[in-house]
Design an enzyme around this catalytic site. Sequence first.
Site, PDB file in Angstrom:
ATOM      1  N   LYS A  31       0.844  -1.202   0.000  1.00 47.67           N
ATOM      2  CA  LYS A  31       0.000   0.000   0.000  1.00 47.67           C
ATOM      3  C   LYS A  31       0.880   1.253   0.000  1.00 47.67           C
ATOM      4  O   LYS A  31       0.639   2.196  -0.757  1.00 47.67           O
ATOM      5  CB  LYS A  31      -0.945  -0.017   1.225  1.00 47.67           C
ATOM      6  N   ASP A  33     -11.190   2.210   4.047  1.00 47.19           N
ATOM      7  CA  ASP A  33     -11.415   0.760   4.016  1.00 47.19           C
ATOM      8  C   ASP A  33     -12.900   0.427   3.839  1.00 47.19           C
ATOM      9  O   ASP A  33     -13.249  -0.710   3.502  1.00 47.19           O
ATOM     10  CB  ASP A  33     -10.945   0.125   5.335  1.00 47.19           C
ATOM     11  N   GLN A  44      -4.637  -1.790   9.773  1.00 39.89           N
ATOM     12  CA  GLN A  44      -4.528  -3.115   9.164  1.00 39.89           C
ATOM     13  C   GLN A  44      -5.038  -4.191  10.118  1.00 39.89           C
ATOM     14  O   GLN A  44      -4.667  -4.217  11.297  1.00 39.89           O
ATOM     15  CB  GLN A  44      -3.061  -3.383   8.760  1.00 39.89           C
TER      16      GLN A  44
HETATM   17  N1  GUN Z   1      -6.734  -7.252   6.353  1.00 39.07           N
HETATM   18  C1  GUN Z   1      -7.043  -7.985   5.260  1.00 39.07           C
HETATM   19  N2  GUN Z   1      -7.609  -7.215   4.328  1.00 39.07           N
HETATM   20  C2  GUN Z   1      -7.666  -5.964   4.831  1.00 39.07           C
HETATM   21  C3  GUN Z   1      -8.144  -4.730   4.324  1.00 39.07           C
HETATM   22  O1  GUN Z   1      -8.664  -4.619   3.208  1.00 39.07           O
HETATM   23  N3  GUN Z   1      -8.011  -3.665   5.145  1.00 39.07           N
HETATM   24  C4  GUN Z   1      -7.469  -3.762   6.378  1.00 39.07           C
HETATM   25  N4  GUN Z   1      -7.400  -2.648   7.123  1.00 39.07           N
HETATM   26  N5  GUN Z   1      -7.024  -4.893   6.880  1.00 39.07           N
HETATM   27  C5  GUN Z   1      -7.117  -5.992   6.103  1.00 39.07           C
END
Ligand code: GUN
Length: 293
Positions: free
Chosen positions: A52, A119, A96
């Site tokens: 990211k 998100d 995350q």
């Molecule tokens: N863990 C697995 N997929 C995601 C996601 O799309 N966003 C976040 N914040 N954590 C994750």
Amino acid sequence: MQLIDGKAVAAQMKAEMAEEVKQIVAAGGKVPHLAAVLVGHDGGSETYVANKVRTCGELGFKSSLIRYEEDVTEEELLACVDRLNKDADVDGFIVQLPLPKHISAQKIIEAIDFHKDVDGFHPINVGRMSIGLPCFVSATPAGIVELFRRYNIPTRGKHCVVLGRSNIVGKPMAMLMMQKTEPGDCTVTVCHSRSENLREMCLSADIIIVALGVPEFLKGDMVKDGVVVIDVGTTRLPSSTTKSGFKLTGDVKFDEVAPKCSYITPVPGGVGPMTIVSLMHNTLLAATHAIYP
Ligand code: GUN
């Protein structure tokens, strides 16, 4: 059978967004800024967050990575969320997941200002999505909808079976596929680990979206000819043949299922690259106040 090239679509979207950022900056606008909070050192999470941050750089976004050790308290994390909510330079941020067991992920998610919830996990964004209002849509389902759109895959009136009922993928995916739009307008069935007639459901499906996290779950004898298959699975299985020591494995037994498909996403290179690009797109929407003016 046509392979859905998520990597290529993601590259195209990245180029489009990089161009948009250039124009924003040239017009004296603000550089989009995504912040990511990472707790602990889980291998998968480390990789996702690093990707990211790297993608932010590629698109001309600003990024901030805030790290905590595994023993961070819920109070400390809530204080961090509060700071990010108030930081006028941060357009959007993510925490995350998964988080350590002593921290309530739900409490953290609900503490995030929904205007910055790129998100799309906050109940306000989830609720708005379910009734078709503008909102941040969680990245994986948004990326899948974009693949249907860019490949012009017909969805109206089709039977779409979603395997999996997670808050991140299965549930929002089902909502989006039943929305009164194209892509959308599907008859949607959601199956999960307790479903008794899962094979029959899959056999009657025109579209199957598999998000179970069970490697090679969907077999060739579970699908009909001409089906569209979207594989969300990304299990890291140990491998002695790759440099990284693991192999990304999807939820679909590809060699059996692919010959029967009209369209199918590979793993890797299908849904995965679209997920990150969708998060970037949400950040751009946040920075330009396109959803919440
Ligand atoms: N863990 C697995 N997929 C995601 C996601 O799309 N966003 C976040 N914040 N954590 C994750």
